[in-house]
Design a protein around this motif. Structure first.
Motif, PDB file in Angstrom:
ATOM      1  N   GLU A   1       0.882  -1.151  -0.078  1.00  0.00           N
ATOM      2  CA  GLU A   1       0.042   0.097   0.163  1.00  0.00           C
ATOM      3  C   GLU A   1       0.845   1.267   0.252  1.00  0.00           C
ATOM      4  O   GLU A   1       0.891   2.254  -0.826  1.00  0.00           O
ATOM      5  CB  GLU A   1      -0.912   0.030   1.481  1.00  0.00           C
TER       6      GLU A   1
ATOM      7  N   ARG B   1       3.068   0.500 -10.476  1.00  0.00           N
ATOM      8  CA  ARG B   1       1.743  -0.175 -10.871  1.00  0.00           C
ATOM      9  C   ARG B   1       1.688  -1.021 -11.943  1.00  0.00           C
ATOM     10  O   ARG B   1       0.878  -2.181 -12.297  1.00  0.00           O
ATOM     11  CB  ARG B   1       0.831   0.816 -10.880  1.00  0.00           C
ATOM     12  N   CYS B   2       2.483  -0.523 -12.936  1.00  0.00           N
ATOM     13  CA  CYS B   2       2.846  -1.555 -14.320  1.00  0.00           C
ATOM     14  C   CYS B   2       3.319  -2.941 -13.937  1.00  0.00           C
ATOM     15  O   CYS B   2       2.789  -3.877 -14.405  1.00  0.00           O
ATOM     16  CB  CYS B   2       3.765  -0.901 -15.107  1.00  0.00           C
TER      17      CYS B   2
ATOM     18  N   THR C   1       3.000  -4.413 -10.969  1.00  0.00           N
ATOM     19  CA  THR C   1       2.085  -5.016 -10.023  1.00  0.00           C
ATOM     20  C   THR C   1       0.756  -4.471 -10.216  1.00  0.00           C
ATOM     21  O   THR C   1       0.133  -3.609  -9.371  1.00  0.00           O
ATOM     22  CB  THR C   1       2.477  -4.727  -8.675  1.00  0.00           C
ATOM     23  N   PRO C   2       0.142  -4.824 -11.349  1.00  0.00           N
ATOM     24  CA  PRO C   2      -1.219  -3.871 -11.628  1.00  0.00           C
ATOM     25  C   PRO C   2      -2.424  -4.414 -10.688  1.00  0.00           C
ATOM     26  O   PRO C   2      -3.310  -3.649 -10.259  1.00  0.00           O
ATOM     27  CB  PRO C   2      -1.600  -4.808 -13.059  1.00  0.00           C
ATOM     28  N   LYS C   3      -2.206  -5.594  -9.900  1.00  0.00           N
ATOM     29  CA  LYS C   3      -3.421  -5.953  -8.943  1.00  0.00           C
ATOM     30  C   LYS C   3      -2.974  -5.818  -7.324  1.00  0.00           C
ATOM     31  O   LYS C   3      -1.991  -6.777  -7.423  1.00  0.00           O
ATOM     32  CB  LYS C   3      -4.055  -7.426  -9.333  1.00  0.00           C
ATOM     33  N   THR C   4      -3.646  -5.621  -6.611  1.00  0.00           N
ATOM     34  CA  THR C   4      -3.175  -5.730  -5.204  1.00  0.00           C
ATOM     35  C   THR C   4      -3.758  -7.184  -4.923  1.00  0.00           C
ATOM     36  O   THR C   4      -4.773  -7.309  -4.975  1.00  0.00           O
ATOM     37  CB  THR C   4      -4.075  -4.639  -4.518  1.00  0.00           C
ATOM     38  N   PRO C   5      -3.108  -7.867  -4.337  1.00  0.00           N
ATOM     39  CA  PRO C   5      -3.233  -9.245  -3.783  1.00  0.00           C
ATOM     40  C   PRO C   5      -4.133  -8.846  -2.406  1.00  0.00           C
ATOM     41  O   PRO C   5      -3.965  -8.019  -1.816  1.00  0.00           O
ATOM     42  CB  PRO C   5      -2.092  -9.833  -3.221  1.00  0.00           C
TER      43      PRO C   5
ATOM     44  N   ARG D   1       2.533  -0.536 -19.084  1.00  0.00           N
ATOM     45  CA  ARG D   1       1.050  -1.050 -19.542  1.00  0.00           C
ATOM     46  C   ARG D   1       0.202  -0.097 -20.238  1.00  0.00           C
ATOM     47  O   ARG D   1       0.031   1.100 -19.687  1.00  0.00           O
ATOM     48  CB  ARG D   1       0.223  -1.610 -18.230  1.00  0.00           C
TER      49      ARG D   1
ATOM     50  N   CYS E   1      -2.160   1.751 -17.715  1.00  0.00           N
ATOM     51  CA  CYS E   1      -1.675   1.631 -16.264  1.00  0.00           C
ATOM     52  C   CYS E   1      -2.642   2.903 -15.734  1.00  0.00           C
ATOM     53  O   CYS E   1      -2.454   4.078 -16.149  1.00  0.00           O
ATOM     54  CB  CYS E   1      -0.439   1.979 -16.089  1.00  0.00           C
TER      55      CYS E   1
ATOM     56  N   GLU F   1      -5.378   7.096  -7.004  1.00  0.00           N
ATOM     57  CA  GLU F   1      -6.294   6.181  -6.018  1.00  0.00           C
ATOM     58  C   GLU F   1      -5.810   6.251  -4.520  1.00  0.00           C
ATOM     59  O   GLU F   1      -6.411   6.398  -3.659  1.00  0.00           O
ATOM     60  CB  GLU F   1      -6.034   4.630  -6.624  1.00  0.00           C
TER      61      GLU F   1
END
Ligand SMILES: [Zn+2]
Length: 336
Positions: free
Chosen positions: A128, A168-169, A171-175, A235, A238, A247
């Motif tokens: 985060e 963010r490119c 790690t596009p998705k937060t686990p 990406r 992105c 965000e």
């Protein structure tokens, strides 16, 4: 010793030279997080003569940190890391300006903390905060040197869009919370964390000399050992470096809570609160349990919890199961 001699072993390097040393002296680096990676990076940047170093960490030194966090020693346990690190590095290099800031980094504090930075160094331990630093670095067009280490594996990447992809490119998705290993559950090999910190320091120094970011993700196996370079493409969709969404930076929270790297400690950072008179609070709480000063903080042991209160009203609460319990303890003993 002639103080001009201090950097001779690096000014003789054709890659740096006297002109490079002047660039270092004029530079401002902000290191966010002073654990294993931040310890090594901040130490090397101070020794290299980076003119302004800002060291930020919300935590206090614990005995379990000493296995790999090279800025701290046993007498430092319970003191804020930022304070100890600044003291240590001022003794290491008295020719540069060093600030230690014991603050939590979140959407309301991050802009002030990185203001005027020429480079932002990632010494954090959670996704985060990395997403937040990535957003603020992209928004300000300042390079961000990401580093991560767990068990025997580490990663380093210099981020400076549009020349490189952003975090963010990568790690596009937060686990979902709780699915990633932490240094508490997976452990960490101290030679690996020092390698990763050194690689980050090297990236920072090169970037400050105007060298282009490599744009590759360096993947370090600290055990074998081996370093691989992996090309990371931007990406096209992105949200951070292409669409410009903010965000994490835009997240508005009235009271900020953050749990600390897989531990039972929660940091409470009340937004609307002024300075706290720690001596008066210590006298009041001294009647309930053990309260004592450790450097600039007040330590209070109540109901089986260790509460560390900072002068700006923030508190670390150890031994709590969830946020609700942390809020209750804070309200009861520190007051809201
Ligand atoms: Zn991106």
């Amino acid at each position: 010793m002639d103080r001009a001699d201090r950097y001779r072993r690096q000014t003789v390097l054709p890659e740096i030279g006297e002109a490079g040393q002047r660039r270092f002296a004029a530079a401002h680096a902000v290191v966010i997080g002073l654990g294993a990676l931040g310890s090594v990076t901040a130490d090397l940047l101070a020794r290299a003569g980076i003119g302004r170093l800002r060291l930020v960490d919300r935590d206090v030194v614990e005995l379990v940190n000493l296995q790999r966090q090279t800025l701290y020693t046993e007498p430092d346990v319970d003191r804020p890391k930022a304070e100890v690190a600044a003291e240590r590095l001022r003794a290491t290099n008295g020719d540069i300006a060093i600030e230690g800031i014991a603050k939590d980094v979140h959407s309301r504090t991050v802009e002030d903390l990185v203001r005027s930075a020429d480079v932002i160094v990632d010494g954090t331990d959670n996704l985060e905060t990395r997403f937040l630093l990535n957003e603020v670095a992209v928004a300000r067009s300042v390079p961000f040197v990401y580093g991560g280490a767990i068990a025997t594996q580490g990663m380093v990447m210099s981020i400076h869009p549009p020349r490189t992809a952003c975090f963010r490119c990568l790690t596009p998705k937060t686990p979902p919370p709780g699915t990633l290993p932490t240094c508490d559950t997976a452990g960490i090999f101290n030679a690996l964390s020092s390698q990763v910190g050194s690689l980050q320091a090297g990236e920072v120094l090169r970037l400050l000399l105007g060298e282009p970011p490599s744009g590759d993700l360096l993947v370090v196996d600290g055990w074998i050992p081996e370093i691989q370079r992996i090309r990371v493409a931007r990406r096209p969709d992105c949200p951070t470096c292409v669409r410009g969404e903010r965000e994490y930076l835009g997240a508005k929270r009235s009271q900020v809570l953050a749990s600390i790297c897989g531990s039972d400690t929660i940091s409470i950072d009340p937004v609307h609160r002024g300075p706290v008179d720690l001596d008066a609070l210590g006298t009041r709480l001294g009647r309930l349990g053990a309260a004592r000063r450790a450097g600039s903080v007040l330590l209070v042991d109540v109901e089986g919890h260790r509460v560390t209160v900072f002068a700006d009203g923030r508190a670390l609460i150890r031994g709590v199961a969830d946020e609700a319990e942390a809020r209750t303890i804070y309200a009861k003993y520190v007051g809201v």
